[in-house]
Design a protein around this motif. Structure first.
Motif, PDB file in Angstrom:
ATOM      1  N   THR A 246       0.827  -1.210   0.000  1.00 54.55           N
ATOM      2  CA  THR A 246       0.000   0.000   0.000  1.00 54.55           C
ATOM      3  C   THR A 246       0.860   1.258   0.000  1.00 54.55           C
ATOM      4  O   THR A 246       0.600   2.207  -0.751  1.00 54.55           O
ATOM      5  CB  THR A 246      -0.917   0.011   1.242  1.00 54.55           C
ATOM      6  OG1 THR A 246      -1.760  -1.132   1.214  1.00 54.55           O
ATOM      7  CG2 THR A 246      -1.772   1.271   1.278  1.00 54.55           C
ATOM      8  N   LEU A 247       1.875   1.255   0.830  1.00 49.91           N
ATOM      9  CA  LEU A 247       2.732   2.434   0.934  1.00 49.91           C
ATOM     10  C   LEU A 247       3.530   2.657  -0.345  1.00 49.91           C
ATOM     11  O   LEU A 247       3.743   3.803  -0.753  1.00 49.91           O
ATOM     12  CB  LEU A 247       3.668   2.295   2.138  1.00 49.91           C
ATOM     13  CG  LEU A 247       2.975   2.233   3.502  1.00 49.91           C
ATOM     14  CD1 LEU A 247       4.000   2.044   4.615  1.00 49.91           C
ATOM     15  CD2 LEU A 247       2.150   3.490   3.764  1.00 49.91           C
ATOM     16  N   GLN A 248       3.952   1.573  -0.995  1.00 51.27           N
ATOM     17  CA  GLN A 248       4.676   1.739  -2.251  1.00 51.27           C
ATOM     18  C   GLN A 248       3.772   2.342  -3.315  1.00 51.27           C
ATOM     19  O   GLN A 248       4.202   3.190  -4.100  1.00 51.27           O
ATOM     20  CB  GLN A 248       5.244   0.399  -2.727  1.00 51.27           C
ATOM     21  CG  GLN A 248       6.059   0.542  -4.018  1.00 51.27           C
ATOM     22  CD  GLN A 248       6.851  -0.708  -4.356  1.00 51.27           C
ATOM     23  OE1 GLN A 248       7.124  -1.529  -3.484  1.00 51.27           O
ATOM     24  NE2 GLN A 248       7.215  -0.866  -5.618  1.00 51.27           N
ATOM     25  N   GLU A 249       2.517   1.928  -3.338  1.00 56.39           N
ATOM     26  CA  GLU A 249       1.574   2.527  -4.284  1.00 56.39           C
ATOM     27  C   GLU A 249       1.420   4.022  -4.016  1.00 56.39           C
ATOM     28  O   GLU A 249       1.359   4.832  -4.958  1.00 56.39           O
ATOM     29  CB  GLU A 249       0.218   1.824  -4.175  1.00 56.39           C
ATOM     30  CG  GLU A 249       0.226   0.392  -4.671  1.00 56.39           C
ATOM     31  CD  GLU A 249      -1.058  -0.351  -4.336  1.00 56.39           C
ATOM     32  OE1 GLU A 249      -1.930   0.262  -3.669  1.00 56.39           O
ATOM     33  OE2 GLU A 249      -1.202  -1.522  -4.732  1.00 56.39           O
ATOM     34  N   ALA A 250       1.370   4.406  -2.729  1.00 55.71           N
ATOM     35  CA  ALA A 250       1.246   5.822  -2.382  1.00 55.71           C
ATOM     36  C   ALA A 250       2.490   6.600  -2.808  1.00 55.71           C
ATOM     37  O   ALA A 250       2.389   7.731  -3.301  1.00 55.71           O
ATOM     38  CB  ALA A 250       1.015   5.975  -0.878  1.00 55.71           C
ATOM     39  N   VAL A 251       3.652   5.975  -2.636  1.00 54.64           N
ATOM     40  CA  VAL A 251       4.897   6.633  -3.041  1.00 54.64           C
ATOM     41  C   VAL A 251       4.925   6.821  -4.553  1.00 54.64           C
ATOM     42  O   VAL A 251       5.324   7.886  -5.066  1.00 54.64           O
ATOM     43  CB  VAL A 251       6.113   5.802  -2.575  1.00 54.64           C
ATOM     44  CG1 VAL A 251       7.395   6.339  -3.192  1.00 54.64           C
ATOM     45  CG2 VAL A 251       6.215   5.824  -1.050  1.00 54.64           C
ATOM     46  N   GLU A 252       4.502   5.818  -5.283  1.00 57.37           N
ATOM     47  CA  GLU A 252       4.495   5.918  -6.741  1.00 57.37           C
ATOM     48  C   GLU A 252       3.542   7.016  -7.210  1.00 57.37           C
ATOM     49  O   GLU A 252       3.844   7.770  -8.152  1.00 57.37           O
ATOM     50  CB  GLU A 252       4.105   4.568  -7.348  1.00 57.37           C
ATOM     51  CG  GLU A 252       5.191   3.503  -7.163  1.00 57.37           C
ATOM     52  CD  GLU A 252       4.716   2.106  -7.531  1.00 57.37           C
ATOM     53  OE1 GLU A 252       3.481   1.927  -7.688  1.00 57.37           O
ATOM     54  OE2 GLU A 252       5.553   1.202  -7.631  1.00 57.37           O
ATOM     55  N   THR A 253       2.383   7.134  -6.544  1.00 53.25           N
ATOM     56  CA  THR A 253       1.443   8.211  -6.876  1.00 53.25           C
ATOM     57  C   THR A 253       2.060   9.575  -6.588  1.00 53.25           C
ATOM     58  O   THR A 253       1.942  10.519  -7.384  1.00 53.25           O
ATOM     59  CB  THR A 253       0.138   8.042  -6.079  1.00 53.25           C
ATOM     60  OG1 THR A 253      -0.451   6.786  -6.412  1.00 53.25           O
ATOM     61  CG2 THR A 253      -0.843   9.166  -6.378  1.00 53.25           C
ATOM     62  N   ASP A 257       2.812  12.767  -9.152  1.00 57.81           N
ATOM     63  CA  ASP A 257       2.221  14.084  -8.945  1.00 57.81           C
ATOM     64  C   ASP A 257       3.273  15.161  -8.682  1.00 57.81           C
ATOM     65  O   ASP A 257       3.072  16.332  -9.018  1.00 57.81           O
ATOM     66  CB  ASP A 257       1.234  14.039  -7.771  1.00 57.81           C
ATOM     67  CG  ASP A 257       0.023  13.167  -8.075  1.00 57.81           C
ATOM     68  OD1 ASP A 257      -0.217  12.878  -9.269  1.00 57.81           O
ATOM     69  OD2 ASP A 257      -0.670  12.760  -7.114  1.00 57.81           O
ATOM     70  N   TYR A 258       4.381  14.763  -8.050  1.00 50.75           N
ATOM     71  CA  TYR A 258       5.437  15.727  -7.695  1.00 50.75           C
ATOM     72  C   TYR A 258       6.789  15.159  -8.142  1.00 50.75           C
ATOM     73  O   TYR A 258       7.596  14.722  -7.311  1.00 50.75           O
ATOM     74  CB  TYR A 258       5.451  15.982  -6.191  1.00 50.75           C
ATOM     75  CG  TYR A 258       4.137  16.494  -5.632  1.00 50.75           C
ATOM     76  CD1 TYR A 258       3.834  17.849  -5.644  1.00 50.75           C
ATOM     77  CD2 TYR A 258       3.200  15.616  -5.088  1.00 50.75           C
ATOM     78  CE1 TYR A 258       2.636  18.318  -5.128  1.00 50.75           C
ATOM     79  CE2 TYR A 258       1.996  16.074  -4.578  1.00 50.75           C
ATOM     80  CZ  TYR A 258       1.717  17.427  -4.601  1.00 50.75           C
ATOM     81  OH  TYR A 258       0.522  17.896  -4.089  1.00 50.75           O
ATOM     82  N   PRO A 259       7.040  15.148  -9.449  1.00 48.33           N
ATOM     83  CA  PRO A 259       8.243  14.466  -9.964  1.00 48.33           C
ATOM     84  C   PRO A 259       9.558  15.094  -9.525  1.00 48.33           C
ATOM     85  O   PRO A 259      10.599  14.434  -9.614  1.00 48.33           O
ATOM     86  CB  PRO A 259       8.069  14.555 -11.489  1.00 48.33           C
ATOM     87  CG  PRO A 259       7.156  15.726 -11.701  1.00 48.33           C
ATOM     88  CD  PRO A 259       6.229  15.734 -10.523  1.00 48.33           C
ATOM     89  N   GLN A 260       9.551  16.342  -9.047  1.00 52.81           N
ATOM     90  CA  GLN A 260      10.791  17.003  -8.654  1.00 52.81           C
ATOM     91  C   GLN A 260      11.108  16.826  -7.171  1.00 52.81           C
ATOM     92  O   GLN A 260      12.146  17.280  -6.704  1.00 52.81           O
ATOM     93  CB  GLN A 260      10.706  18.505  -8.971  1.00 52.81           C
ATOM     94  CG  GLN A 260      10.435  18.812 -10.437  1.00 52.81           C
ATOM     95  CD  GLN A 260      11.484  18.226 -11.351  1.00 52.81           C
ATOM     96  OE1 GLN A 260      12.677  18.320 -11.086  1.00 52.81           O
ATOM     97  NE2 GLN A 260      11.041  17.611 -12.444  1.00 52.81           N
ATOM     98  N   ASN A 261      10.210  16.194  -6.431  1.00 51.20           N
ATOM     99  CA  ASN A 261      10.398  16.063  -4.986  1.00 51.20           C
ATOM    100  C   ASN A 261      10.660  14.626  -4.576  1.00 51.20           C
ATOM    101  O   ASN A 261      10.126  13.677  -5.168  1.00 51.20           O
ATOM    102  CB  ASN A 261       9.159  16.557  -4.229  1.00 51.20           C
ATOM    103  CG  ASN A 261       9.004  18.061  -4.281  1.00 51.20           C
ATOM    104  OD1 ASN A 261       8.719  18.630  -5.329  1.00 51.20           O
ATOM    105  ND2 ASN A 261       9.208  18.712  -3.157  1.00 51.20           N
ATOM    106  N   ARG A 262      11.462  14.486  -3.550  1.00 57.56           N
ATOM    107  CA  ARG A 262      11.616  13.188  -2.908  1.00 57.56           C
ATOM    108  C   ARG A 262      10.429  12.947  -1.971  1.00 57.56           C
ATOM    109  O   ARG A 262       9.606  13.827  -1.749  1.00 57.56           O
ATOM    110  CB  ARG A 262      12.934  13.132  -2.139  1.00 57.56           C
ATOM    111  CG  ARG A 262      14.155  13.293  -3.040  1.00 57.56           C
ATOM    112  CD  ARG A 262      15.448  13.300  -2.243  1.00 57.56           C
ATOM    113  NE  ARG A 262      15.510  14.434  -1.329  1.00 57.56           N
ATOM    114  CZ  ARG A 262      16.392  14.552  -0.354  1.00 57.56           C
ATOM    115  NH1 ARG A 262      17.302  13.592  -0.168  1.00 57.56           N
ATOM    116  NH2 ARG A 262      16.405  15.606   0.425  1.00 57.56           N
ATOM    117  N   VAL A 263      10.361  11.740  -1.424  1.00 53.69           N
ATOM    118  CA  VAL A 263       9.237  11.368  -0.562  1.00 53.69           C
ATOM    119  C   VAL A 263       9.772  10.928   0.795  1.00 53.69           C
ATOM    120  O   VAL A 263      10.769  10.202   0.875  1.00 53.69           O
ATOM    121  CB  VAL A 263       8.401  10.228  -1.196  1.00 53.69           C
ATOM    122  CG1 VAL A 263       7.295   9.778  -0.253  1.00 53.69           C
ATOM    123  CG2 VAL A 263       7.806  10.694  -2.518  1.00 53.69           C
TER     124      VAL A 263
END
Length: 939
Positions: A246-253, A257-263
């Protein structure tokens, strides 16, 4: 706490039973009936002991963990030097236990100790279970007065997912992301209300299924209620693998949405840097690995543990600011802010107060100096501070805050986002209490009041008399304060446990030192007592604080405090030199600079580059070449006189330079405050200031002033000081007689053959000869700015808008890693061994359920994980520096203590490791030194 009472009101703090005003209204807030058990460690434990004593609370006890002294011998709590009553000292194996079962057992054990020994209150400080809702609730249920926020506040504000939801409801700005990964995981398996009801029945969960029919509650919130019931019963409704998916899916989303930012991944129960990891751009696949690391680090891997991990956008240009909040359940006020952006690996290093009064003064100063851009930035900071304080007070009221807590935000230019609330006192709380005190006034008589200057005291007052305390006013003490965390870390800021402090100079006047009692002298001999820095918990040794009416004065006081601090020991590594360099970097640049949380690693990299260049300087060879060149310009008596002068001045000039070359952090500080002392002209260093005066300042900067009775190794030598003082006196006299405005003009005057007015020819000839003699050899000082020029050190700079310009090279991971190794070279190893890079506790696998990273016969590639070392509460994964095959694992089992430099694996490398020969090293250093010599000022 040493030498800090001058900052307190002696009428209030001399004796809490006698020191307050003797009025009925004031006397009702007496706290001597409180009998607390202190269940924390470090500086906060000693501070609590001191404050309790000042309040007249004498029946307190302390809880010691056996883990420190088990890991390192003779690592007893230094507080035992002052608290010698054995009946008030209690012991547990460790403070929290390794899992939920052990943690619950520890809570029961603490309650038992309190009950059996007559304690009626618990003080948990800022570590371990201070924010554990289960513990707080258990203490409350046992009838113990918990000195800190109540369990309701801890739940609503302390759990990061609950806090984020509360923030949204109260209009507080939050960062984008998800806070309900566990609920989303559960809903994948049980996607509707009926399915959730069936699960409640199947698991016999302590939850009324009717609660799930409430139409005003979202499905996700209903899933959270089911999860809460499962935690209460101690069962799991999802697996770690399902949560990771679930968390990996959230990270991928988030990445889309924010391709220039890390998570950022963040455990809801983490704190102090624990339980957080940052995923780089394109690293979503590492989510499961990092989630497991997080859960293992915060010890929530047991059955029934709440394993929720937040997924948040990592704001790349963030400044980390926090607001001190205090309340009694009805009222809530704020006490200004703190900037904690100067941190590394989520561990704070230098913390600075942020107050309305300080910002207003800085704005006025900037406007008066015509610094329009800086004034605009400072005005925006003032607006941001006031907005954060307003939100913090509203949030505190929403969660029923009834003690001291911290409202943490990230600031991105003119925007700010709520991050979390820490429902405990913070390590850096003294930064706030040195700026503001609290004035409690009788509502019926404005002349009837008392002032509280300690947040620990405020916590006790709130625990004992919270509902009766009127809302206080905050009273300004100092506009500014700053705190440096003195940690047991090496030059690259990596934890370094097991060293012994054998000497530590006493605190200076104006220095506030919270050192957990290490500085207490032997009561019989008045001598410093040795202390072993254990590595079982965290790396903090002490908190050093200074205050001032401006931030500049505060930084200057901190620099002077560190300059005069002397600490010696065996196998001792601290970040004292780092702080000296960093504080002076800001003094040399702009103390109003706005660093982000990403500043420290590039700064360390720049310091590493200084060290790399310094390593390539053969100072003896450079001096020899310089002397030969200078002597070649003279003959006869003049040459002999010059030779005598150079021999006489060799140690005077080379000793401080050698000290700087060996200590890159101090070199960074010196270069920063002397960046205007020279100019590069046609590739050569030209001094803007008299090198002899710079030399005198350098000895002072290094704390090597002449002090009779001090060890010769730590100060300028007698004969060198005589020469230096004679030279300085000469130039003082010369400056008073000649009308030169600066060093450049004085040099022009001295270059003329004709004597100036008022000086006869013989005198002028003698003056010019003396000048040449005093300046002989001084051009060797140019080695220092030459290093800065060669590395581009000054390209790391503060812009007009107070942001910091970080060159791209300093943000390259490969260079950062390489310079960390320059600052702290890895232990010398044979070509068939891998040695432990640091001491700590060895783990050969990610979690107990996982396979070993490597075992005998396995091949590994460069960058593959080899093992984990837990040192000073942080889990550090160690990666292979090259490819090879494991022949033998030399550490048996997990949880084994290892020492720095200890062989961990016998290996066969894929390629032969080439070691540079002594001859090659000498040739390389000669080549670099020749290049530097070309930039030296010609005499």
């Amino acid at each position: 706490m040493s030498n800090e009472h001058y900052l307190r009101n002696p009428l209030i703090h001399r004796d809490r039973r006698l020191g307050r005003r003797h009025t009925p209204w004031v006397n009702q807030f007496d706290c001597t009936h409180i009998r607390p058990l202190i269940i924390c460690r470090g500086p906060i434990r000693k501070e609590a002991m001191d404050v309790f004593g000042e309040m007249g609370i004498t029946d307190f006890g302390i809880l010691l963990s056996e883990k420190d002294s088990i890991v390192y011998q003779d690592a007893l709590a230094p507080e035992l030097r002052s608290l010698t009553a054995p009946e008030r000292i209690h012991r547990v194996p460790d403070y929290t236990g390794m899992n939920k079962e052990e943690r619950d057992e520890r809570i029961r054990q603490i309650i038992g100790i309190a009950k059996d020994n007559g304690y009626n209150a618990i003080f948990a400080g800022y570590g371990f279970m201070a924010e554990d809702e289960t513990m707080v609730a258990a203490m409350e249920g046992a009838g113990l007065n918990f000195i800190g926020p109540c369990s309701r506040t801890v739940h609503d504000a302390g759990l990061k997912d609950e806090a984020k939801r509360t923030a949204l409801k109260t209009g507080v700005s939050v960062t984008p992301g998800i806070d309900n990964g566990t609920a989303l995981t559960l809903l994948k398996k049980h996607p509707d209300v009926n399915s959730l009801k069936a699960l409640v029945a199947e698991q016999a969960l302590p939850l009324d299924a009717a609660e799930l029919d409430d139409g005003d509650v979202s499905l996700a919130d209903k899933a959270d209620r089911v999860l809460a019931a499962s935690y209460a019963k101690g069962v799991d409704l999802y697996t770690v693998e399902e949560l990771c998916e679930t968390l990996q899916e959230a990270v991928e989303t988030m990445a889309r949405d924010y391709p220039q930012n890390r998570v950022r991944l963040k455990a809801i129960s983490g704190g102090g840097g624990k339980g957080q990891r940052i995923l780089g751009i394109g690293e979503a696949s590492r989510t499961p690995e990092l989630v497991r690391e997080i859960l293992n680090e915060v010890k929530t891997t047991g059955v029934g543990d709440n394993k929720n991990v937040l997924v948040e956008l990592n704001i790349e240009t963030t400044r980390h600011q926090e607001i001190q909040v205090i309340g009694n359940g009805q009222w809530c006020i704020t006490m200004g802010g703190r900037d904690c952006s100067l941190q590394m690996h989520e561990q704070k290093l230098l913390e600075v107060s942020v107050t309305v009064e300080s910002l207003q003064a800085a704005i006025e100063q900037a406007e008066a100096a015509g610094q329009t851009t800086e004034a605009q930035i400072l005005k925006q900071d003032l607006v941001t501070l006031q907005a954060m304080e307003d939100e913090a007070a509203r949030f505190g009221e929403a969660v029923g805050l009834d003690s001291v807590s911290t409202f943490e935000c990230i600031v991105d230019r003119d925007k700010h986002f709520f991050m979390e609330m820490n429902t405990r006192i913070q390590v850096e709380h003294r930064v706030t209490e040195l700026c503001y005190a609290l004035k409690f006034t009788n509502p019926d008589s404005p002349d009837d009041y008392f002032v509280v200057e300690s947040l620990v005291e405020a916590m006790v007052l709130l625990a004992a008399h919270g509902e009766n305390l009127p809302k206080p006013d905050r009273v300004l003490r100092f506009n500014d304060s700053v705190e440096a965390r003195l940690n047991a870390t090496n030059q690259a800021l990596q934890p370094s446990a097991g060293g012994v402090i054998e000497y530590w100079s006493d605190a200076l006047e104006g220095e506030i030192r919270d050192d957990q009692g290490i500085s207490l002298h032997n009561p019989d001999t008045d001598m410093f007592m040795k202390y072993t820095l254990a590595g079982a918990y965290d790396s903090n040794i002490a908190l050093l604080l200074t205050v001032g009416d401006t931030r500049l004065a505060t930084y200057e006081a901190m620099a002077e405090t560190i300059r005069r601090t002397v600490m010696r020991g065996k196998d001792l590594a601290t970040n004292l030199e780092f702080h000296y360099g960093l504080v002076n970097w800001f003094l040399g640049q702009n103390i109003n600079a706005r660093p982000t949380t990403r500043f420290i690693v590039p700064y360390l990299t720049a310091v590493g580059e200084l060290k790399q260049r310094a390593n390539n300087i053969d100072l003896s060879y450079a001096w020899k070449c310089l002397c030969q060149q200078s002597l070649g310009e003279y003959t006869g008596d003049a040459q002999r006189a010059l030779q005598e002068s150079l021999v006489l001045k060799q140690s005077l000039l080379l000793r401080p330079i050698e000290a700087l070359l060996a200590q890159p952090h101090i070199l960074s500080g010196w270069l920063s405050v002397n960046r205007d002392a020279y100019t590069m002209i046609d590739g050569a260093v030209s001094w803007n200031e008299n090198p002899i005066e710079l030399l005198g300042d350098l000895y002072h900067f290094l704390n090597m002033d002449h002090c009779p009775g001090q060890p010769a190794a730590s100060m300028i030598w007698d004969h060198d000081d005589a020469v230096l003082q004679q030279a300085l006196a000469f130039y003082d006299t010369l400056n008073s007689r000649l009308s030169a405005e600066d060093w450049e003009e004085l040099q022009s005057v001295l270059a003329a053959n004709d004597a100036p007015d008022g000086v006869d020819g013989d005198q002028w000839s003698a003056i010019r000869s003396a000048h040449k003699g005093y300046q002989s050899g001084a051009s060797i000082l140019a080695v220092l700015p030459s290093i800065a020029e060669a590395t581009g050190f000054y390209t790391l700079t503060v812009n007009d808008n107070l942001t910091i310009d970080i060159p791209e090279r300093l943000e390259e991971t490969e260079l950062q890693e390489a310079m960390a190794k320059v600052l702290v070279p890895p232990p010398a190893a044979k070509s068939d061994e891998i040695l432990a890079a640091s001491g700590g506790m060895f783990y050969g696998r990610e979690t107990p359920e996982h396979d070993l990273y490597v075992q005998a016969g396995d091949h590994f590639n460069a960058g593959d994980p080899l093992y984990i070392v837990e040192v000073m509460k942080m889990f550090n994964k160690v990666y292979a520096p090259f490819a090879g095959t494991v022949d033998e694992v030399l550490v048996e089992g997990d949880g084994v203590i290892i020492k720095k430099g200890q062989p961990v694996f016998k290996i066969t490398p894929d390629e032969k490791i080439v070691v540079e020969s002594p001859e090659e090293i000498a040739a390389r250093r000669k080549q670099h030194t020749d290049a530097f010599l070309e930039q030296l000022v010609r005499e």
